[in-house]
Design an enzyme around this catalytic site. Structure first.
Site, short mmCIF file in Angstrom:
data_model
loop_
_atom_site.label_atom_id
_atom_site.label_comp_id
_atom_site.label_asym_id
_atom_site.label_seq_id
_atom_site.Cartn_x
_atom_site.Cartn_y
_atom_site.Cartn_z
N GLU A 360 0.73 -1.24 0.06
CA GLU A 360 0.01 -0.05 0.11
C GLU A 360 1.05 1.21 -0.10
O GLU A 360 0.37 2.19 -0.69
CB GLU A 360 -0.81 -0.04 1.22
CG GLU A 360 -2.27 0.99 1.06
CD GLU A 360 -2.98 0.77 2.03
OE1 GLU A 360 -4.21 0.30 1.79
OE2 GLU A 360 -2.80 1.15 3.09
N HIS A 391 7.36 -26.63 2.54
CA HIS A 391 6.27 -27.78 1.93
C HIS A 391 5.17 -27.11 1.23
O HIS A 391 4.21 -27.85 1.01
CB HIS A 391 6.01 -28.47 3.32
CG HIS A 391 6.79 -29.35 3.97
ND1 HIS A 391 7.34 -30.72 3.76
CD2 HIS A 391 7.60 -29.19 5.19
CE1 HIS A 391 8.55 -30.88 4.40
NE2 HIS A 391 8.39 -29.96 5.34
N LYS A 516 -13.74 1.17 -4.28
CA LYS A 516 -14.73 1.65 -3.08
C LYS A 516 -15.91 2.35 -3.69
O LYS A 516 -17.31 2.41 -3.39
CB LYS A 516 -14.15 2.38 -1.93
CG LYS A 516 -13.24 1.68 -1.16
CD LYS A 516 -12.89 2.18 0.35
CE LYS A 516 -12.26 3.37 0.19
NZ LYS A 516 -11.74 3.97 1.66
#
Length: 568
Positions: A360, A391, A516
């Protein structure tokens, strides 16, 4: 002569570009064979040990990176931040998260005012309130102690505090203080997150901390209203004042919501969300869980790195070196990602938090002056604790794309385990992998080595490891509240260094706004379609198709439903 508008136009940048070809021709096997070089690439501060000898860099590279830092006016930019200058130019704000962990006697100013007394007024208020909740003098509406806390927030109001909480959970001092208490974080607007958070809890013993600077954040406020309903439906509307508090600057909206304004804890415009864990955003819920004394040690650890960052010369400055090496890896060597690999399960939430802090902050395509960047900037951050990651995605790191790695180890485990008869104890087994993996990445394994091991010819290409994959190793002595604070501040300042060198604004986040605003249009459409039967209009064909399909499949949802809370 005027300074170049972009860092890539400086002689220091061009010098590094010219230097790059020679480094690319030199394998880490050769670089690691130079003991003097390796010794010069090790650094210690306050018993934190940094080894960056496995970077694709020579001492000459490092010298050239220091010259790049000078060309970017890095020291002056650090000073500007600490002096409270408005380095967040697009929002005309200071960037002073360092003030959040400053001692009482320190003066740090924003717009001519020392903000440290304001910080400590809030910290003292948090200490008093958290002490009262923890000792049972602040009780819920039915007279029961408030043993459970749900912190409601999103983004920086959630990821940082969750990281610290997870790291403290198994610290001996912190876990002792937290016995019998529960801290949960509600972030996602998905009702499943609500269900998981309230599962097993009673409103009678639950305190909700609503974290929203403006008290208008859509997801946070919907979740807050949901928990308000959960409390008031069980205990009555008047119970809200005893069971909900706020971290906000918008006192009128806090009061309108039903929270006593005396139970609102402030923070300031000069605190960015992703840098807010040391404000009331993190300190309040963490103090409720672990006690203020533990959280104060966390703040002291962060402050120790703040001092180190602002005062140490570049060649002895951990955040500066890490930031410069990231610039080298991203913008010169062309590696777009970074793996954060803590060999401690307690640090399992470090990578998600730093992912936000880094991506950000530095996920920008223009300079601070609005000029398009002609070079790559920003990193794709991800990670998982060792040995789990080995793994999972280490296969790609070893034999696929080159991804620089941060290996983080802890000398003494928070919770040591010893089993009689075992060759090594559990922590030694973990640390064996911490020490081995960086060498595996750096050296690899050649076809010649495989032939000497009598590996079948047809398997040699599959078992060859090219090596020459860079990493750093950071070794912490312990993982207590103080060291967790140091680790946080190291990464915060490292990100700032990258942005300062790239010449971008690491402290705004305009990229989150567009989605948004478009969601607002969708929200309006969903309401209109459900309540008034309005057809889906004003969207492109794809979105219209998806929205229509969603509405048709949920046509049984009533337009004006009765309140329904999760049942889990």
């Amino acid at each position: 002569m005027a300074s170049p508008a972009l860092i890539s136009e400086t002689e220091a940048w061009k010098d590094l570009k010219a230097h790059l070809e020679g480094i690319k021709m030199t394998h880490l096997r050769e670089l690691m064979g130079d003991t003097e070089r390796c010794q010069s690439m090790m650094l210690e501060f306050d018993n934190i040990f940094l080894d960056y000898s496995r970077q694709q860099a020579s001492p000459d590279t490092i010298s050239k990176l220091y010259r790049l830092a000078d060309a970017a006016h890095l020291k002056q930019k650090i000073d500007h931040m600490y002096n409270g200058d408005h380095i967040n130019s697009t929002e005309n704000r200071s960037v002073l998260h360092v003030a959040l962990r400053a001692p009482r006697n320190l003066a740090i100013c924003s717009d001519g005012k020392n903000v440290v007394p304001d910080v400590w007024n809030v910290l003292d208020k948090i200490k008093d309130f958290s002490d009262r909740v923890r000792n049972g003098s602040w009780i819920g509406a039915t007279g029961k102690e408030l043993k459970d806390v749900i912190a409601v927030g999103i983004g920086g109001s959630f990821l940082g505090p969750l990281f610290v909480h997870t790291a403290l959970q198994t610290d001996p001092e912190a876990s002792k203080n937290a016995r019998g208490r529960e801290l949960r974080f509600l972030a996602n607007v998905d009702p499943i997150d609500v269900a998981r958070n309230i599962s097993g809890l009673s409103p009678e013993t639950t305190l909700v901390v609503v974290v929203s600077k403006t008290f208008t954040t859509a997801e946070t406020m919907l979740n807050a209203r949901t928990l308000r309903e959960w409390i008031s439906s069980a205990l009555g509307p008047s119970a809200v004042a005893k069971h909900m508090v706020a971290v906000s600057t918008n006192i009128p909206l806090v009061e309108k919501f039903g929270i006593d304004p005396n139970n609102a804890f402030a923070f300031w415009d000069w605190v960015g969300g992703r840098y807010s864990v040391c404000s009331a955003v993190g300190v309040l819920p963490l103090s409720l869980q672990y006690g203020f004394a533990v959280v104060e040690k966390f703040l002291q650890g962060a402050h120790s790195i703040d001092q180190h960052f602002s005062s140490a010369p570049f060649e002895k400055n951990i955040p500066v070196l890490l930031g410069l090496l990231s610039v080298w890896n991203v913008s010169f060597l062309g590696y777009p990602a970074r793996a954060i690999l803590p060999y401690s399960q307690a640090l399992e939430k470090l990578a998600p938090h730093i992912q936000q802090v880094s991506m950000e902050s530095n996920g920008k395509g223009v300079s601070i002056d609005g000029l398009p960047l002609p070079f790559e900037s920003g990193e794709i951050d991800f990670g998982e604790p060792g040995t789990n990651g080995q793994h999972s995605f280490y296969q790609l790191i070893h034999q696929g794309r080159v991804i620089p790695c941060d290996f983080i180890g802890v000398v003494k485990s928070q919770q040591p385990v010893y089993l009689k008869g075992e060759v090594v104890n559990n922590h030694d087994e973990l640390m064996s992998n911490f020490f081995a993996q960086p060498d595996a990445l750096a050296y690899g394994k050649t076809p010649e080595q495989l032939k000497k091991e009598n590996v079948s010819e047809h398997l040699i290409p599959h078992k060859t490891f090219t090596g020459n994959r860079p990493s750093i190793s950071l070794l912490l002595p312990t993982l207590d509240a103080y060291r967790i604070g140091q680790l946080l501040a190291i990464y915060e300042h490292r990100v700032a260094v990258q942005g300062f060198v790239w010449g971008i604004n690491s402290f705004d986040q305009w990229g989150v706004e567009l989605g948004k605003s478009l969601a607002t249009q969708v929200r309006k459409q969903l309401h209109g379609s459900r309540v008034k039967g309005e057809p889906v209009e004003g969207f492109n064909f794809s979105t219209k198709t998806l929205l229509t399909r969603y509405l048709e499949a949920t046509s049984d949802v009533p337009a004006d439903p009765s309140t329904l809370l999760p049942n889990i």
